[in-house]
Design an enzyme around this catalytic site. Structure first.
Site, PDB file in Angstrom:
ATOM      1  N   ASN D 157      33.913 -21.847  17.590  1.00  0.00           N
ATOM      2  CA  ASN D 157      33.908 -23.037  18.426  1.00  0.00           C
ATOM      3  C   ASN D 157      35.112 -23.043  19.353  1.00  0.00           C
ATOM      4  O   ASN D 157      36.142 -22.458  19.014  1.00  0.00           O
ATOM      5  CB  ASN D 157      33.949 -24.302  17.549  1.00  0.00           C
ATOM      6  CG  ASN D 157      32.584 -24.608  16.978  1.00  0.00           C
ATOM      7  OD1 ASN D 157      31.576 -24.291  17.590  1.00  0.00           O
ATOM      8  ND2 ASN D 157      32.568 -25.197  15.786  1.00  0.00           N
ATOM      9  N   CYS D 179      24.565 -21.751  15.331  1.00  0.00           N
ATOM     10  CA  CYS D 179      25.206 -22.928  14.751  1.00  0.00           C
ATOM     11  C   CYS D 179      24.241 -23.562  13.769  1.00  0.00           C
ATOM     12  O   CYS D 179      23.041 -23.637  14.013  1.00  0.00           O
ATOM     13  CB  CYS D 179      25.558 -23.903  15.868  1.00  0.00           C
ATOM     14  SG  CYS D 179      26.218 -25.445  15.259  1.00  0.00           S
ATOM     15  N   HIS D 180      24.765 -24.038  12.653  1.00  0.00           N
ATOM     16  CA  HIS D 180      23.876 -24.588  11.617  1.00  0.00           C
ATOM     17  C   HIS D 180      23.710 -26.099  11.677  1.00  0.00           C
ATOM     18  O   HIS D 180      23.099 -26.683  10.788  1.00  0.00           O
ATOM     19  CB  HIS D 180      24.373 -24.152  10.234  1.00  0.00           C
ATOM     20  CG  HIS D 180      25.800 -24.501  10.002  1.00  0.00           C
ATOM     21  ND1 HIS D 180      26.553 -23.946   9.008  1.00  0.00           N
ATOM     22  CD2 HIS D 180      26.616 -25.334  10.658  1.00  0.00           C
ATOM     23  CE1 HIS D 180      27.780 -24.444   9.059  1.00  0.00           C
ATOM     24  NE2 HIS D 180      27.840 -25.282  10.047  1.00  0.00           N
ATOM     25  N   HIS D 216      26.234 -28.962  19.337  1.00  0.00           N
ATOM     26  CA  HIS D 216      26.820 -30.141  18.692  1.00  0.00           C
ATOM     27  C   HIS D 216      26.403 -31.450  19.360  1.00  0.00           C
ATOM     28  O   HIS D 216      26.828 -32.522  18.938  1.00  0.00           O
ATOM     29  CB  HIS D 216      28.352 -30.054  18.627  1.00  0.00           C
ATOM     30  CG  HIS D 216      28.837 -29.024  17.664  1.00  0.00           C
ATOM     31  ND1 HIS D 216      30.165 -28.694  17.511  1.00  0.00           N
ATOM     32  CD2 HIS D 216      28.170 -28.237  16.795  1.00  0.00           C
ATOM     33  CE1 HIS D 216      30.299 -27.759  16.603  1.00  0.00           C
ATOM     34  NE2 HIS D 216      29.095 -27.456  16.157  1.00  0.00           N
TER      35      HIS D 216
END
Lengths: 466, 466, 466, 466
Positions: D157, D179-180, D216
């Site tokens: 990130n 990304c999870h 995000h």
């Protein structure tokens, strides 16, 4: 600035590179001959003395009796000082000296790569850009910080990359690039038209053209004069002048680094159907090496001159000497139009007369729809009060687009290389340049050339390159 | 046509709708006052006698002593005859009669939908389009077959859909639509400027504007005069004229179907920040029904007139009578400029003077980048020898785009509905029209209105509608 | 419909062209073999008796003991009846009879234009489109009016124009076109892979491909199996099979109107570097006439069959006879997978298993960025619950784009020609078709061919054509 | 690498940040549990000892009896050594230490700006980017020079800017970001679905979603499970859980820096109609400061945790201690799936099973047509043999686009600021950040904050910043 009837007074112009012994003098005389404008010109130069001298010269010009435009000139001690309060900013700098330029132009000859100018495209133009871009980063930041709403006119080469850098650093900038190469072609077409159609005394502004391409590799997709389509007329002219070339009585390409016999231009018309619109010396550099720049003999056959940096050095001496005389008042600048259109465009942006003119700006409006939006392109635009409206030039023909695209892509590469101090990206750009690509030059030789050329200009590069 | 020095002779113009008692006469006088052009005008009309009469009138005008442009007028028996050999085609037809128009304008009132013009947007404009489009299909096919390289100027309403139909049927057509509503707003702004800034005697051409939008719902994103930004000046003017409105001494909206007090225009400026640039009667029709056209009382408060078809019918009687007098030679057309720019644009397309003017053409060049490429938009364009180069007008603000888009989408629907004879698509268009959408009108009532309005214009619709 | 655990019951399918003796039977058996779905199929056909018969056949299939999917079949008396309440609509109609098709396929032979199928591209495909489009206009309007939220699967040819018409008339339609030609090429590549790499028993679904192009002229830009890149494998295979062609033991192009030896496909790979992905008979029709379809001898050399309409007529007789036996219960449809993916895609759209499959839809998402947004293209898409998400296929190489674009442009022309009943636009389309363009055929001969071909299909054209 | 039956052997993976005590261990166990792959992992870290230790740990894992995937781990002494020959590159670095992070997260609190994570958006994310981008410049150049055809997976990130930097420096790079956060939302929706619909034991992979947005700050425009549309189900769930929030029995946001009660997510759904798909701590940071992050009390009310850097420092101590134990063999990594999808995607890119998964890549294919092509966006993509085909996610609704666009524009600013070492551009970015914009914070305070935050991270910035 203040509007009063049909005039603008108290206009503030910042001139970056204000020690210039050429463009700055042109501006002085053009301003002195324009009655609707007056104000202050703030000259900034890293050679402060040169700016001081030009302030003296400028004030002398303004004091002349027949100067209808009255201006006050002063030298500024910093970018900040020059820019604060500016309505217009003019950028006309020389990045590096003629020593760096000698390397730009001549070093690639060791690989058989000849360059006629070496300041725009090709290895020379790209290395020149590497030292110019950081300067333009600084200038753009200063404009953002001290004159964010000013209009910015750039005359510096390499034009496309200078303008690209300005917009990269400060996207809200109101900047554009001006170049007279298109005017030169309009003058040539006027001569052609007069010769073929029996007119005389025409103004080159009457040659109406649709401009498309990139700076110094610009094309006309249409051209007319007095309602006559110039394409068939030009074609006929070429029929009888292709072999010999064309020169005005008072010009001869052999005696000049700048003149040409328009043979390259005529050849490009025959091959691609559009009118190439820059000096042959510029046009040749955008094409593959084995076409017009294969070797000095080929160049002679196409009848254009290779820039000699020697000539430029001698010319600089002359201009320096003239500067001394002008500063001392031993000589007077004659009040003659410079042939540049900068003052006209300033007037148009002030709302004193709408103008259509060619201009270098990002392709954001899709003025050339089949080039990337991020490319800096040259097309016509409508200049109006505080606005530049690009004219939709239309799509490039596939064949011409294929010639232009490698250069547009290299602009992207060189800008990144300059910001990242990335030698390998320069190598990649060299390998894609038409002067090198396809010429059976070994990649290791190209890499060595890049290394040596960067070395030769290191004094003007940021530390990241070391 | 032939070029001779600075003139063009033997020009051939085809005038479709050549029996017109208005636009045709304007053209005749404008041509008679233009010394650089001469040639033949071929008048075609489904009312052949009207064309014959106009040929007589036109030849009388041309024969006048002070007519510096000499033209020969003749009536053509068919589209083919009129078009063959034409350099320019002018289309100015009246689709249907005032009886059909009465239904267009007044029938929707039963659902509380008032229309001030009823020829562009709204239910009336859309039904008018249904009978106009098939005529333009025929005209476009004829142009394709008999005059494929001619320039085509349309004056017919609904403008956007007429131009859209021409390009749909014959994509290579060189057509554009001209409208004087923008000029009217420029004149208004000139008055505003003179009133606020103490100038006088200015030409409305000196009001420089950037035009964006669709016909009759056009906006200025910038406007200046003599270098002054008109936006703050207009804002100040509105401050003192918003409530009362503005009318010239010799005009009064109450006495005229066409005049207005510019209150709608001023209100739109206050709400959206750009200058709405058409007559208030047109502007109002593009907005939601409950704003300016809620009921006759609201309209009176905004101080603009509702078209009365009665007035138009009476006016037609007057013009018919005048036609008789003109044909007989009992009256003479005065040689005064019509205020239209058509002849100027013809000259520009012939290469006799570059012009910047507003024009309705497809958005193919992305001149307004946030409208679809297939929309017909109104922006400035540069008119040059045999070329129209759209000026990049820039993106519409989101708020104005949201007002325009439903109309652009309805143009798409109505064109399809007309080609498919598809009633349900007309219903869909009605339901999306701002005059209807959101007004709590039942869908069944809308469907019934569509049925009745189509019924009333059936005489001018193709068989597929029956 | 109702969801219950992992199944959907009470699903309603409308089948337009439900009297079909081929596709309809495929659907019946596929549905019978699918345990997660059940419901009703409403068969509509202009030949109502055929729909009635198919209802009997369908119900017989559903009643079979080993039918795990239980469906009720009924014939609908109108489009409205069939569509009302439908969750899915399947369109599989035959526009016209084999007599019309005989003209489509064979009449152009008088100008030396041979067609191997004549139902998609070329003169035959275009004339077939002229009679199909009005039917699809009617179908699209009916779907809009009676089943606006249903998913619509089209199997009818010419695929691109059928889908284009649906979206033109009803832009909100949820329609897509399915075609098995791509599957055929995947099967061929599986054979190639097994032959070259020593695998066996592979499922053709394991041949993963990126699909781009237009229906019947589709290309793979990548293909792999079990992680192996098929491009070098295919290249090697071609090295040894180019001259002879490739046929499976049980197939021979000489005995079949449908089989081919894949020589055209291999040749296109050699020339363009991508895998052409349709039967050779289809591929050949999109290329210039003088390449694969120059004359019957050339066709034989490339080893593919020319459709004979005679064969089709005889085949229809067989299928009609079979229909009688199936209706009477004298024969039973075997429960074998049809090889079509329609039921899989229906399940995916119901949310019962996400699928990636090739599909024909408008290029609205820019799935092929260098084709127009309005083109109907064939690419992969992700089928999910009530959504089709196109996969970004990427740009076509310039060379292949140049092959596809004339067909995409002709789709636009033919759709317009069909809606406007515009013969001249058909002529223009013919003149741009690669089978005609550049073949030294006189425009007058083309115009006469258009006239005669339209005449031969007049029984299926709207009145506007007369 | 070599293909053998259904497996790939001799695969070479370069792991940059290979000393990691988290992601690296996840990879080790995931690889050990995957039978179709084997090869070498080359670990590179600026903390070489950490890489050495991880090599030991990795080899231990691989040596475990139940490890079906056999891998050799080694520490590389340089980027060049790690990358040369690599088929895949994984980047998972920590730019700076937790001291720098403490400044990123907490310094802005002096202006009332609270951040829940501070590593992506907001002041903290942007300053973190300033030190990360130069590292990614170096990494991208090394990949270009030593592993130009390798696939590159980034976990670092701020994701969008890391990926953007890779593509800026080396446009031909085959990189994507994983990304999870989206998986977490899918798990939450599974819980919702099970709770509302009575299912149980479902795999979160069965929650099918269409992903759109930026990392995000990602959104689902559709979501389904077992064919059921989750939107109405989610809406119902929110009806009864909005006030209380939702937590699994074993989780409580008060005890965790990472957990949340999904109240922000539910609120965003109520406000915008799409499912926000990241942890609440991330989502909150993209919204205006006065909504979810106004002050600690507000945060408590929305029931999510503010990251405490203290916790992270303690956690690091634990992981360091664990690293020692693992290296010494005192502890063994359990062979459990990590929950990451990286190995699945590696397999897909090797051709061992096509996958649809969410991914962060430039918007070059227009997968989100109303975001700029240069934005790094998160959408679904189809992973196939050596290809990632983005899925056309569709346009963002205007309201959500308006939320995302400032962040996309700030990515552009911050990348430039990092390359130019341009403090003023950072100030501009801060002023446009929703956490600051509109919060009545003085520009001078923002400028001072920028200065101080940059000062605090100076150890990790290039010299140009000094």
């Amino acid at each position: 600035m203040k509007y009063k009837d049909h005039s603008v007074t108290d206009l503030q112009i910042a001139y970056i590179g204000g020690g210039s012994r050429g463009w700055a003098w042109n501006l002085m005389t053009d301003l002195a001959m324009e009655s609707q404008l007056s104000g202050t010109v703030s000259l900034y130069d890293i050679d402060h003395q040169a700016a001081e001298n030009n302030a003296i010269i400028g004030n002398r010009v303004s004091a002349m009796e027949n100067a209808v435009g009255k201006w006050s000139y002063k030298a500024a001690g910093s970018l900040k000082e020059a820019l604060t309060g500016a309505d217009f900013v003019i950028i006309s700098i020389l990045p590096g000296t003629f020593d760096e330029m000698a390397s730009d132009v001549h070093l690639p000859e060791r690989l058989g790569v000849y360059q006629s100018v070496g300041d725009t495209a090709g290895p020379g133009g790209m290395i020149r850009a590497l030292r110019t871009i950081p300067m333009f980063v600084t200038i753009a930041q200063a404009i953002r910080d001290f004159a964010p709403t000013a209009w910015v006119i750039n005359y510096t080469n390499p034009m496309s990359l200078c303008v690209k850098t300005l917009y990269c650093v400060f996207p809200q900038i109101k900047a554009f690039g001006c170049c007279h190469e298109v005017f030169g072609t309009q003058k040539f077409l006027r001569d052609v038209f007069e010769a073929e159609c029996g007119f005389s005394g025409l103004d080159w502004h009457d040659i109406h053209v649709n401009v498309m391409g990139i700076n110094h590799f610009t094309w006309f997709s249409s051209a007319s004069c007095q309602g006559r389509d110039l394409f068939p007329i030009y074609e006929k002219f070429i029929g009888s002048h292709y072999e010999s070339g064309y020169e005005k009585p008072d010009e001869n390409w052999m005696n000049s680094s700048f003149a040409c016999a328009h043979r390259v231009k005529m050849d490009l018309f025959k091959r691609f159907g559009y009118i190439a619109a820059a000096g042959d010396r510029h046009l040749a550099e955008f094409m593959p090496s084995d076409e017009y720049l294969n070797d000095p003999e080929t160049v002679r056959r196409w009848k254009f001159g290779l820039t000699t940096v020697d000539w430029r050095k001698k010319d600089l001496q002359k201009r320096l000497a003239r500067s001394v005389r002008l500063t001392k008042g031993e000589e007077t600048l004659p009040l003659e139009p410079s042939g540049e259109e900068g003052v006209l465009l300033i007037k148009a942006l002030l709302g004193l007369g709408r103008q259509v003119s060619n201009v270098n700006i990002p392709n954001t409006a899709g003025q050339i729809p089949n080039l990337p939006a991020s490319a800096v392109v040259e097309t016509n635009a409508l200049f109006d009060k505080d606005h530049i409206y690009p004219v939709a030039a239309g799509a490039l023909p596939a064949s011409i687009r294929a010639l232009i695209l490698p250069h547009v892509e290299n602009h992207e590469r060189i800008l990144k290389a300059a910001l990242l101090c990335d030698r390998e990206m320069v190598v990649e750009a060299f390998l894609h340049d038409p002067l090198i690509r396809g010429q059976h030059i070994k990649e290791t030789d190209v890499r060595a050339l890049v290394t040596d050329m960067i070395h030769n200009t290191m004094a003007y590069l940021p530390k990241g390159w070391q």
